[in-house]
Design a protein around this motif. Structure first.
Motif, PDB file in Angstrom:
ATOM      1  N   ALA A 167      49.143 -29.283  39.872  1.00  9.09           N
ATOM      2  CA  ALA A 167      49.906 -30.192  39.102  1.00  9.09           C
ATOM      3  C   ALA A 167      48.970 -30.773  37.916  1.00  9.09           C
ATOM      4  O   ALA A 167      49.590 -31.561  37.196  1.00  9.09           O
ATOM      5  CB  ALA A 167      50.313 -31.236  39.813  1.00  9.09           C
ATOM      6  N   GLY A 168      47.840 -30.341  37.857  1.00  7.73           N
ATOM      7  CA  GLY A 168      46.849 -30.895  36.848  1.00  7.73           C
ATOM      8  C   GLY A 168      46.293 -32.216  37.234  1.00  7.73           C
ATOM      9  O   GLY A 168      45.659 -32.902  36.337  1.00  7.73           O
ATOM     10  N   LEU A 169      46.393 -32.610  38.403  1.00  5.69           N
ATOM     11  CA  LEU A 169      45.797 -33.896  38.817  1.00  5.69           C
ATOM     12  C   LEU A 169      44.280 -33.922  39.159  1.00  5.69           C
ATOM     13  O   LEU A 169      43.633 -34.834  39.211  1.00  5.69           O
ATOM     14  CB  LEU A 169      46.696 -34.440  39.869  1.00  5.69           C
ATOM     15  CG  LEU A 169      48.157 -34.798  39.588  1.00  5.69           C
ATOM     16  CD1 LEU A 169      48.874 -35.343  40.628  1.00  5.69           C
ATOM     17  CD2 LEU A 169      48.089 -35.757  38.363  1.00  5.69           C
ATOM     18  N   ILE A 170      43.907 -32.692  39.797  1.00 11.20           N
ATOM     19  CA  ILE A 170      42.630 -32.771  40.217  1.00 11.20           C
ATOM     20  C   ILE A 170      41.916 -31.291  39.666  1.00 11.20           C
ATOM     21  O   ILE A 170      42.798 -30.324  39.403  1.00 11.20           O
ATOM     22  CB  ILE A 170      42.359 -32.662  41.690  1.00 11.20           C
ATOM     23  CG1 ILE A 170      42.885 -31.368  42.472  1.00 11.20           C
ATOM     24  CG2 ILE A 170      42.937 -34.084  42.346  1.00 11.20           C
ATOM     25  CD1 ILE A 170      42.390 -31.360  43.802  1.00 11.20           C
ATOM     26  N   THR A 171      40.596 -31.107  39.695  1.00  7.21           N
ATOM     27  CA  THR A 171      40.118 -30.098  39.394  1.00  7.21           C
ATOM     28  C   THR A 171      38.876 -29.547  40.486  1.00  7.21           C
ATOM     29  O   THR A 171      38.497 -30.668  41.003  1.00  7.21           O
ATOM     30  CB  THR A 171      39.301 -29.904  37.977  1.00  7.21           C
ATOM     31  OG1 THR A 171      38.691 -28.767  37.703  1.00  7.21           O
ATOM     32  CG2 THR A 171      38.239 -30.998  37.925  1.00  7.21           C
ATOM     33  N   THR A 172      38.826 -28.216  40.628  1.00  8.80           N
ATOM     34  CA  THR A 172      37.713 -27.951  41.842  1.00  8.80           C
ATOM     35  C   THR A 172      36.794 -27.150  41.085  1.00  8.80           C
ATOM     36  O   THR A 172      37.123 -26.071  40.292  1.00  8.80           O
ATOM     37  CB  THR A 172      38.682 -27.061  42.780  1.00  8.80           C
ATOM     38  OG1 THR A 172      39.865 -27.977  43.342  1.00  8.80           O
ATOM     39  CG2 THR A 172      37.714 -26.620  43.837  1.00  8.80           C
ATOM     40  N   HIS A 173      35.542 -27.258  41.771  1.00  5.36           N
ATOM     41  CA  HIS A 173      34.213 -26.576  41.331  1.00  5.36           C
ATOM     42  C   HIS A 173      33.435 -26.188  42.637  1.00  5.36           C
ATOM     43  O   HIS A 173      33.574 -26.976  43.468  1.00  5.36           O
ATOM     44  CB  HIS A 173      33.638 -27.327  40.471  1.00  5.36           C
ATOM     45  CG  HIS A 173      34.135 -27.975  39.225  1.00  5.36           C
ATOM     46  ND1 HIS A 173      34.354 -27.076  38.239  1.00  5.36           N
ATOM     47  CD2 HIS A 173      34.736 -28.859  38.869  1.00  5.36           C
ATOM     48  CE1 HIS A 173      34.881 -27.509  37.150  1.00  5.36           C
ATOM     49  NE2 HIS A 173      35.162 -28.943  37.668  1.00  5.36           N
ATOM     50  N   ARG A 174      32.704 -25.226  42.543  1.00  3.82           N
ATOM     51  CA  ARG A 174      31.966 -24.743  43.684  1.00  3.82           C
ATOM     52  C   ARG A 174      30.484 -24.753  43.435  1.00  3.82           C
ATOM     53  O   ARG A 174      30.110 -24.509  42.184  1.00  3.82           O
ATOM     54  CB  ARG A 174      32.095 -23.101  44.146  1.00  3.82           C
ATOM     55  CG  ARG A 174      31.247 -22.654  45.053  1.00  3.82           C
ATOM     56  CD  ARG A 174      31.595 -21.340  45.526  1.00  3.82           C
ATOM     57  NE  ARG A 174      33.010 -21.066  46.201  1.00  3.82           N
ATOM     58  CZ  ARG A 174      33.258 -21.379  47.344  1.00  3.82           C
ATOM     59  NH1 ARG A 174      32.092 -21.831  48.375  1.00  3.82           N
ATOM     60  NH2 ARG A 174      34.264 -21.279  47.774  1.00  3.82           N
ATOM     61  N   HIS A 175      30.001 -25.570  44.053  1.00  6.34           N
ATOM     62  CA  HIS A 175      28.399 -25.858  43.844  1.00  6.34           C
ATOM     63  C   HIS A 175      27.478 -25.264  45.170  1.00  6.34           C
ATOM     64  O   HIS A 175      27.787 -25.865  46.342  1.00  6.34           O
ATOM     65  CB  HIS A 175      28.106 -27.207  43.895  1.00  6.34           C
ATOM     66  CG  HIS A 175      28.778 -28.054  42.706  1.00  6.34           C
ATOM     67  ND1 HIS A 175      28.033 -28.287  41.481  1.00  6.34           N
ATOM     68  CD2 HIS A 175      29.929 -28.352  42.673  1.00  6.34           C
ATOM     69  CE1 HIS A 175      28.581 -28.868  40.611  1.00  6.34           C
ATOM     70  NE2 HIS A 175      30.071 -29.028  41.177  1.00  6.34           N
ATOM     71  N   GLY A 176      27.221 -24.004  45.079  1.00  6.42           N
ATOM     72  CA  GLY A 176      26.714 -23.298  46.289  1.00  6.42           C
ATOM     73  C   GLY A 176      27.679 -23.174  47.278  1.00  6.42           C
ATOM     74  O   GLY A 176      28.815 -22.437  46.957  1.00  6.42           O
ATOM     75  N   ALA A 177      27.414 -23.649  48.374  1.00  5.44           N
ATOM     76  CA  ALA A 177      28.384 -23.358  49.539  1.00  5.44           C
ATOM     77  C   ALA A 177      29.344 -24.652  49.602  1.00  5.44           C
ATOM     78  O   ALA A 177      30.305 -24.597  50.304  1.00  5.44           O
ATOM     79  CB  ALA A 177      27.687 -23.451  50.683  1.00  5.44           C
ATOM     80  N   CYS A 178      29.119 -25.580  48.736  1.00  3.53           N
ATOM     81  CA  CYS A 178      30.193 -26.609  48.860  1.00  3.53           C
ATOM     82  C   CYS A 178      31.369 -26.432  47.602  1.00  3.53           C
ATOM     83  O   CYS A 178      31.039 -25.781  46.493  1.00  3.53           O
ATOM     84  CB  CYS A 178      29.588 -27.923  48.288  1.00  3.53           C
ATOM     85  SG  CYS A 178      28.174 -28.357  49.640  1.00  3.53           S
ATOM     86  N   VAL A 179      32.516 -26.839  48.180  1.00  3.68           N
ATOM     87  CA  VAL A 179      33.878 -26.695  47.113  1.00  3.68           C
ATOM     88  C   VAL A 179      34.017 -28.465  46.903  1.00  3.68           C
ATOM     89  O   VAL A 179      34.265 -29.092  47.866  1.00  3.68           O
ATOM     90  CB  VAL A 179      35.022 -26.005  47.627  1.00  3.68           C
ATOM     91  CG1 VAL A 179      36.175 -26.501  46.821  1.00  3.68           C
ATOM     92  CG2 VAL A 179      34.686 -24.502  47.897  1.00  3.68           C
ATOM     93  N   LEU A 180      33.769 -28.604  45.723  1.00  2.00           N
ATOM     94  CA  LEU A 180      33.993 -30.177  45.268  1.00  2.00           C
ATOM     95  C   LEU A 180      35.410 -30.301  44.408  1.00  2.00           C
ATOM     96  O   LEU A 180      35.521 -29.760  43.376  1.00  2.00           O
ATOM     97  CB  LEU A 180      32.765 -30.813  44.491  1.00  2.00           C
ATOM     98  CG  LEU A 180      31.549 -30.758  45.309  1.00  2.00           C
ATOM     99  CD1 LEU A 180      30.368 -30.944  44.263  1.00  2.00           C
ATOM    100  CD2 LEU A 180      31.475 -31.539  46.566  1.00  2.00           C
ATOM    101  N   HIS A 181      35.992 -31.379  44.782  1.00  2.79           N
ATOM    102  CA  HIS A 181      37.332 -31.415  44.135  1.00  2.79           C
ATOM    103  C   HIS A 181      36.951 -33.068  43.414  1.00  2.79           C
ATOM    104  O   HIS A 181      36.574 -34.129  43.874  1.00  2.79           O
ATOM    105  CB  HIS A 181      38.545 -31.847  44.986  1.00  2.79           C
ATOM    106  CG  HIS A 181      38.586 -30.746  46.076  1.00  2.79           C
ATOM    107  ND1 HIS A 181      39.231 -29.456  45.636  1.00  2.79           N
ATOM    108  CD2 HIS A 181      38.276 -30.458  47.261  1.00  2.79           C
ATOM    109  CE1 HIS A 181      39.180 -28.613  46.706  1.00  2.79           C
ATOM    110  NE2 HIS A 181      38.680 -29.329  47.700  1.00  2.79           N
ATOM    111  N   THR A 182      37.296 -33.115  42.187  1.00  4.41           N
ATOM    112  CA  THR A 182      37.416 -34.405  41.191  1.00  4.41           C
ATOM    113  C   THR A 182      38.633 -34.571  40.400  1.00  4.41           C
ATOM    114  O   THR A 182      39.437 -33.609  40.138  1.00  4.41           O
ATOM    115  CB  THR A 182      35.983 -34.473  40.486  1.00  4.41           C
ATOM    116  OG1 THR A 182      36.203 -33.089  39.662  1.00  4.41           O
ATOM    117  CG2 THR A 182      34.942 -34.281  41.045  1.00  4.41           C
ATOM    118  N   LEU A 183      38.941 -35.729  40.045  1.00  7.36           N
ATOM    119  CA  LEU A 183      40.198 -36.151  39.280  1.00  7.36           C
ATOM    120  C   LEU A 183      40.068 -35.453  37.937  1.00  7.36           C
ATOM    121  O   LEU A 183      38.843 -35.418  37.326  1.00  7.36           O
ATOM    122  CB  LEU A 183      40.394 -37.372  39.222  1.00  7.36           C
ATOM    123  CG  LEU A 183      40.834 -38.344  40.440  1.00  7.36           C
ATOM    124  CD1 LEU A 183      40.983 -39.707  40.031  1.00  7.36           C
ATOM    125  CD2 LEU A 183      42.071 -37.801  41.193  1.00  7.36           C
TER     126      LEU A 183
END
Length: 328
Positions: free
Chosen positions: A298-314
């Motif tokens: 829906a375009g409300l969050i974006t997701t990035h991978r940092h090493g083993a971590c998947v991080l979600h931000t607005l």
């Protein structure tokens, strides 16, 4: 209140730590063992480590060696958290061993004035005694910190995601402004809640290392000696317990998205891993992942991978939706 004074050169040299500092985390985790402040945030950790302390026979060294050096007071020795620890536990412990004897004696004297230091600490200027301390710190880290390293790193990466967004939007002043409400940026001074009285730290071109800490709670902490490389350790933001968010089920945002998905969106506002989203919404990790996928589509969050971590931000759209919901 601590007033940290910046010059233009200091702004250019201010940075956020890229990894947890093992010796600062050791220090703050010992404070968590000595106080009930923030107990809810560390309840799982405290339950887990109580068994480890008993099983690995750490209780005597913890009570007689380590806790007396890290009292829950306004001071503990600076040499226990050297700058080189940012390069890892081994580098930090080597720096502890390499601390000049005169500095160790001076700081133990300060500790004795503030909290009362056991008589044995006067022998920390001797190599054998300091080696025994280093071995105790290593055993403590192995038993009480290292098993939780992935969780600690995930929280730090989530905080770094928020700081990076502030930096991209407003440069270093935006980064410092984003530390509110815990700290207040009033150019060229960062005002930090601190121990009683007014304290001033002039960076003098050295810049400042901002150190988000998993185990820090309450006010930020800096080194006592202003001549040392400036560092400011501060607590990561903690989310409310699931039962404290129950009243949100009737908000317009929850009506629009559903209660769990609305909580997931709010949690992403500070940057969060999938596991953190799940804990915040009191749902399973697969369910949190599905909600995150729907919000991303829906375009409300974006997701990035940092090493083993998947991080979600607005995304900007997600941030606007939250601001609009808060204004209703």
């Amino acid at each position: 209140m601590l007033h940290i004074h910046f010059t233009d050169s200091d702004l250019a040299h201010t940075r956020v730590a890229k990894a947890p500092d093992p010796l600062w985390e050791i220090a703050f985790s010992m404070h968590r063992l000595q106080t009930d402040q923030g107990r809810w945030a560390f309840a799982d950790w405290r339950r887990a480590v109580s068994g480890r302390v008993r099983e690995q026979g750490l209780r005597p060294v913890l009570s007689t060696v380590l806790l007396p050096l890290f009292p829950r007071t306004s001071y503990f020795p600076d040499f226990l958290t050297p700058q080189l620890a940012s390069e890892g536990l081994d580098a930090g412990l080597e720096a502890v061993m390499a601390t000049p004897d005169q500095q160790v004696r001076h700081e133990i004297g300060l500790l004795d004035q503030v909290a009362g230091a056991p008589a044995w600490t006067r022998r920390l200027s001797e190599r054998d005694t300091r080696e025994a301390l280093v071995q105790a710190l290593r055993a403590y880290h192995r038993a009480l910190i290292d098993p939780f390293s992935e969780q600690i790193q995930a929280h730090l990466e989530a905080d770094r995601a928020v700081r990076l967004r502030d930096l991209l939007n407003g440069g270093v002043p935006g980064l410092l402004q984003g530390l509110a409400p815990l700290m207040q940026w009033r150019p060229p001074v960062l005002e930090v809640p601190y121990v009683a009285g007014r304290h001033h730290l002039h960076l003098d071109g050295r810049g400042l290392l901002l150190l988000p800490s998993y185990f820090c709670w309450g006010n930020p902490v800096s080194l006592a000696d202003p001549s040392l490389p400036p560092v400011l350790a501060y607590p990561l933001k903690r989310r409310l317990l699931p039962d404290a968010t129950a009243d949100r089920d009737r908000t317009p945002l929850a009506v629009l998205l559903g209660s769990s998905r609305a909580t997931v969106l709010r949690s992403a506002a500070q940057g969060a891993t999938t596991g953190e989203l799940a804990r915040a919404a009191a749902i399973s990790a697969p369910a949190a992942s599905r909600h995150a996928n729907a919000l991303r589509e829906a375009g409300l969050i974006t997701t990035h991978r940092h090493g083993a971590c998947v991080l979600h931000t607005l995304t900007p759209l997600g941030a606007s939706l939250l601001r609009g919901a808060a204004a209703q």
